[in-house]
Design a protein around this motif. Structure first.
Motif, PDB file in Angstrom:
ATOM      1  N   GLY A   1      38.358  27.770  31.013  1.00 36.08           N
ATOM      2  CA  GLY A   1      39.549  28.472  31.466  1.00 36.08           C
ATOM      3  C   GLY A   1      39.540  29.949  31.142  1.00 36.08           C
ATOM      4  N   ALA A   2      38.379  30.469  30.720  1.00 38.97           N
ATOM      5  CA  ALA A   2      38.294  31.866  30.297  1.00 38.97           C
ATOM      6  C   ALA A   2      37.988  32.813  31.451  1.00 38.97           C
ATOM      7  CB  ALA A   2      37.229  32.022  29.216  1.00 38.97           C
ATOM      8  N   LEU A   3      37.449  32.284  32.532  1.00 38.17           N
ATOM      9  CA  LEU A   3      37.014  33.154  33.623  1.00 38.17           C
ATOM     10  C   LEU A   3      38.198  33.886  34.256  1.00 38.17           C
ATOM     11  CD1 LEU A   3      34.476  34.032  35.096  1.00 38.17           C
ATOM     12  CD2 LEU A   3      34.835  32.148  36.703  1.00 38.17           C
ATOM     13  N   GLY A   4      39.315  33.170  34.443  1.00 42.87           N
ATOM     14  CA  GLY A   4      40.498  33.802  35.018  1.00 42.87           C
ATOM     15  C   GLY A   4      41.005  34.939  34.153  1.00 42.87           C
ATOM     16  N   ALA A   5      40.952  34.759  32.830  1.00 45.21           N
ATOM     17  CA  ALA A   5      41.392  35.815  31.915  1.00 45.21           C
ATOM     18  C   ALA A   5      40.475  37.029  32.016  1.00 45.21           C
ATOM     19  CB  ALA A   5      41.423  35.291  30.484  1.00 45.21           C
ATOM     20  N   CYS A   6      39.188  36.791  32.192  1.00 46.62           N
ATOM     21  CA  CYS A   6      38.243  37.910  32.342  1.00 46.62           C
ATOM     22  C   CYS A   6      38.601  38.751  33.564  1.00 46.62           C
ATOM     23  CB  CYS A   6      36.821  37.378  32.482  1.00 46.62           C
ATOM     24  SG  CYS A   6      36.132  36.604  31.001  1.00 46.62           S
ATOM     25  N   TYR A   7      38.842  38.099  34.678  1.00 46.95           N
ATOM     26  CA  TYR A   7      39.156  38.842  35.901  1.00 46.95           C
ATOM     27  C   TYR A   7      40.543  39.479  35.839  1.00 46.95           C
ATOM     28  CZ  TYR A   7      34.866  37.277  38.121  1.00 46.95           C
ATOM     29  OH  TYR A   7      33.534  37.081  38.433  1.00 46.95           O
ATOM     30  N   ALA A   8      41.489  38.811  35.174  1.00 49.78           N
ATOM     31  CA  ALA A   8      42.815  39.426  35.002  1.00 49.78           C
ATOM     32  C   ALA A   8      42.686  40.721  34.208  1.00 49.78           C
ATOM     33  CB  ALA A   8      43.758  38.454  34.294  1.00 49.78           C
ATOM     34  N   HIS A   9      41.873  40.695  33.150  1.00 45.60           N
ATOM     35  CA  HIS A   9      41.622  41.907  32.360  1.00 45.60           C
ATOM     36  C   HIS A   9      41.022  43.005  33.227  1.00 45.60           C
ATOM     37  CE1 HIS A   9      39.427  44.647  29.748  1.00 45.60           C
ATOM     38  NE2 HIS A   9      38.301  44.158  30.195  1.00 45.60           N
TER      39      HIS A   9
ATOM     40  N   ARG B   1      27.867  42.733  33.666  1.00 48.37           N
ATOM     41  CA  ARG B   1      27.273  41.697  32.812  1.00 48.37           C
ATOM     42  C   ARG B   1      27.853  40.324  33.134  1.00 48.37           C
ATOM     43  NH1 ARG B   1      27.322  44.478  26.760  1.00 48.37           N
ATOM     44  NH2 ARG B   1      26.580  46.546  27.416  1.00 48.37           N
ATOM     45  N   LEU B   2      29.136  40.298  33.447  1.00 46.10           N
ATOM     46  CA  LEU B   2      29.776  39.028  33.802  1.00 46.10           C
ATOM     47  C   LEU B   2      29.115  38.421  35.028  1.00 46.10           C
ATOM     48  CD1 LEU B   2      32.134  37.024  33.283  1.00 46.10           C
ATOM     49  CD2 LEU B   2      33.553  38.482  34.730  1.00 46.10           C
ATOM     50  N   ASN B   3      28.880  39.249  36.036  1.00 50.45           N
ATOM     51  CA  ASN B   3      28.280  38.756  37.277  1.00 50.45           C
ATOM     52  C   ASN B   3      26.811  38.389  37.105  1.00 50.45           C
ATOM     53  OD1 ASN B   3      30.678  39.053  38.688  1.00 50.45           O
ATOM     54  ND2 ASN B   3      30.202  41.138  39.342  1.00 50.45           N
ATOM     55  N   ALA B   4      26.181  38.953  36.054  1.00 53.48           N
ATOM     56  CA  ALA B   4      24.759  38.683  35.823  1.00 53.48           C
ATOM     57  C   ALA B   4      24.522  37.506  34.871  1.00 53.48           C
ATOM     58  CB  ALA B   4      24.081  39.936  35.266  1.00 53.48           C
ATOM     59  N   LEU B   5      25.597  36.858  34.435  1.00 47.36           N
ATOM     60  CA  LEU B   5      25.442  35.730  33.516  1.00 47.36           C
ATOM     61  C   LEU B   5      24.629  34.609  34.148  1.00 47.36           C
ATOM     62  CD1 LEU B   5      28.939  35.131  31.836  1.00 47.36           C
ATOM     63  CD2 LEU B   5      26.828  35.787  30.673  1.00 47.36           C
ATOM     64  N   PRO B   6      23.814  33.922  33.350  1.00 36.62           N
ATOM     65  CA  PRO B   6      23.167  32.706  33.857  1.00 36.62           C
ATOM     66  C   PRO B   6      24.228  31.696  34.303  1.00 36.62           C
ATOM     67  CG  PRO B   6      22.243  33.367  31.734  1.00 36.62           C
ATOM     68  CD  PRO B   6      23.446  34.225  31.961  1.00 36.62           C
ATOM     69  N   GLN B   7      23.859  30.861  35.235  1.00 34.72           N
ATOM     70  CA  GLN B   7      24.839  29.952  35.812  1.00 34.72           C
ATOM     71  C   GLN B   7      25.506  29.067  34.764  1.00 34.72           C
ATOM     72  OE1 GLN B   7      23.345  27.122  38.700  1.00 34.72           O
ATOM     73  NE2 GLN B   7      25.331  26.957  39.691  1.00 34.72           N
ATOM     74  N   ASP B   8      24.733  28.607  33.777  1.00 37.21           N
ATOM     75  CA  ASP B   8      25.325  27.713  32.785  1.00 37.21           C
ATOM     76  C   ASP B   8      26.389  28.430  31.952  1.00 37.21           C
ATOM     77  OD1 ASP B   8      23.285  29.279  31.601  1.00 37.21           O
ATOM     78  OD2 ASP B   8      23.086  27.861  29.940  1.00 37.21           O
TER      79      ASP B   8
ATOM     80  N   TYR C   1      28.134  31.097  32.977  1.00 35.73           N
ATOM     81  CA  TYR C   1      29.251  31.375  33.892  1.00 35.73           C
ATOM     82  C   TYR C   1      30.130  30.133  34.044  1.00 35.73           C
ATOM     83  CZ  TYR C   1      31.638  33.378  37.957  1.00 35.73           C
ATOM     84  OH  TYR C   1      32.584  33.882  38.821  1.00 35.73           O
ATOM     85  N   LEU C   2      29.486  28.976  34.180  1.00 34.16           N
ATOM     86  CA  LEU C   2      30.241  27.730  34.305  1.00 34.16           C
ATOM     87  C   LEU C   2      30.970  27.397  33.007  1.00 34.16           C
ATOM     88  CD1 LEU C   2      27.751  25.511  36.351  1.00 34.16           C
ATOM     89  CD2 LEU C   2      29.880  26.567  37.139  1.00 34.16           C
ATOM     90  N   GLU C   3      30.373  27.770  31.877  1.00 42.24           N
ATOM     91  CA  GLU C   3      31.044  27.553  30.587  1.00 42.24           C
ATOM     92  C   GLU C   3      32.354  28.330  30.528  1.00 42.24           C
ATOM     93  OE1 GLU C   3      30.307  28.397  25.805  1.00 42.24           O
ATOM     94  OE2 GLU C   3      28.614  28.471  27.198  1.00 42.24           O
ATOM     95  N   LEU C   4      32.315  29.583  30.973  1.00 39.44           N
ATOM     96  CA  LEU C   4      33.535  30.384  31.019  1.00 39.44           C
ATOM     97  C   LEU C   4      34.562  29.749  31.950  1.00 39.44           C
ATOM     98  CD1 LEU C   4      32.304  34.096  31.167  1.00 39.44           C
ATOM     99  CD2 LEU C   4      33.437  32.952  29.260  1.00 39.44           C
ATOM    100  N   ARG C   5      34.093  29.316  33.100  1.00 40.78           N
ATOM    101  CA  ARG C   5      35.018  28.718  34.076  1.00 40.78           C
ATOM    102  C   ARG C   5      35.628  27.437  33.531  1.00 40.78           C
ATOM    103  NH1 ARG C   5      32.886  25.884  39.440  1.00 40.78           N
ATOM    104  NH2 ARG C   5      32.659  24.246  37.874  1.00 40.78           N
ATOM    105  N   ASN C   6      34.798  26.592  32.946  1.00 41.78           N
ATOM    106  CA  ASN C   6      35.279  25.294  32.466  1.00 41.78           C
ATOM    107  C   ASN C   6      36.193  25.435  31.260  1.00 41.78           C
ATOM    108  OD1 ASN C   6      33.799  24.075  34.484  1.00 41.78           O
ATOM    109  ND2 ASN C   6      32.028  23.648  33.170  1.00 41.78           N
TER     110      ASN C   6
END
Length: 262
Positions: free
Chosen positions: A229-237, A213-220, A222-227
């Motif tokens: 700072g949450a994206l790194g925590a998702c991948y660490a999990h 589901r994370l990889n299938a997120l719409p770009q906006d 996905y960018l919200e997570l990245r901006n």
């Protein structure tokens, strides 16, 4: 300074580890402080899962699986598979070398509690903690004022509270994006020769972030997570879940609580 004088109402609610939390005050705890104890993390022995904050995901992921539990999807570091047994505390009451100790553990015996009727947080201490003593190495108060040790404890607890609230925001964001999925972890018992001995045994049901589901997120999104700072925590999990095999192998080699090794 979030300390309080005597006459305050008793602390309500329960927090892992804390048996007798009391609002810290010079009046009630003026002669107390902390002393060195032989087994500093003995209190952790019976906790098989410990809450972690989102800022800890990166470092904790090198040691333990990080999963989400309960209706509130609380993130915890898994330190055992049996209730009442932590597989990462040795017989001397220390966490095994090179394994991360969550801030939830390191703040003990201090904790913040809400002051009913106001927005204040009260610094509390677990009066039943083995390191709290009336013959301390380091006092809580000096000349009626909080010692540097106590002031540092206040700052640590303040930072922990900030990170706890950031974690609530992170979990809310992941939930709003519908990224949580239920997962199950199990293991196959084997004998000394590696042969299967009976059916698979379920270790836990839990919530995790869905990589699909994370990889299938719409770009906006996905960018919200990245901006944020949450994206790194998702991948660490997600990476942390590779540690399930480590925990399970420890459990296989370790007898249950109260049962002697064969």
């Amino acid at each position: 300074m979030p300390t309080t004088a005597g006459g305050v109402p008793p602390i309500t609610g329960q927090v892992l580890f804390y048996k007798q939390p009391q609002p810290l005050s010079a009046e009630n705890h003026g002669g107390l402080g902390v002393k060195q104890v032989a087994q500093p993390f003995a209190f952790l022995r019976e906790a098989h899962a410990v809450p972690v904050t989102v800022t800890e995901f990166g470092v904790a992921a090198a040691s333990y699986p990080i999963i989400f539990v309960g209706d509130e999807r609380t993130p915890v570091a898994v330190m055992g598979v049996r209730q009442g047994q932590n597989l990462f505390v040795d017989n001397n009451g220390f966490v095994f070398e090179d394994y991360y100790i969550p801030a939830f553990v390191r703040r003990y015996p201090f904790v913040f509690a809400a002051d009913e009727g106001s927005d204040r947080l009260l610094l509390c201490v677990d009066r039943a903690a083995p390191m709290v003593s009336n013959q301390p190495d380091v006092p809580f108060f000096e000349n009626g004022q909080p010692s540097k040790f106590t002031q540092d404890a206040v700052e640590f607890c303040k930072e922990f509270e900030r990170q706890r609230r950031a974690t609530l925001d992170f979990v809310k964001m992941i939930g709003a994006m519908d990224l949580f999925e239920q997962k199950t972890v199990a293991f196959q018992p084997r004998d000394a020769q590696g042969r299967e001995t009976g059916p698979q045994q379920k270790v836990a049901d839990y919530w995790a972030i869905s990589e699909e589901r994370l990889n299938a997120l719409p770009q906006d999104k996905y960018l919200e997570l990245r901006n944020n700072g949450a994206l790194g925590a998702c991948y660490a999990h997600l990476v942390s879940l590779l540690n399930w095999s480590k925990v399970i192998q420890r459990a296989v080699r370790t007898p249950p609580p109260g049962q002697a090794a064969a």
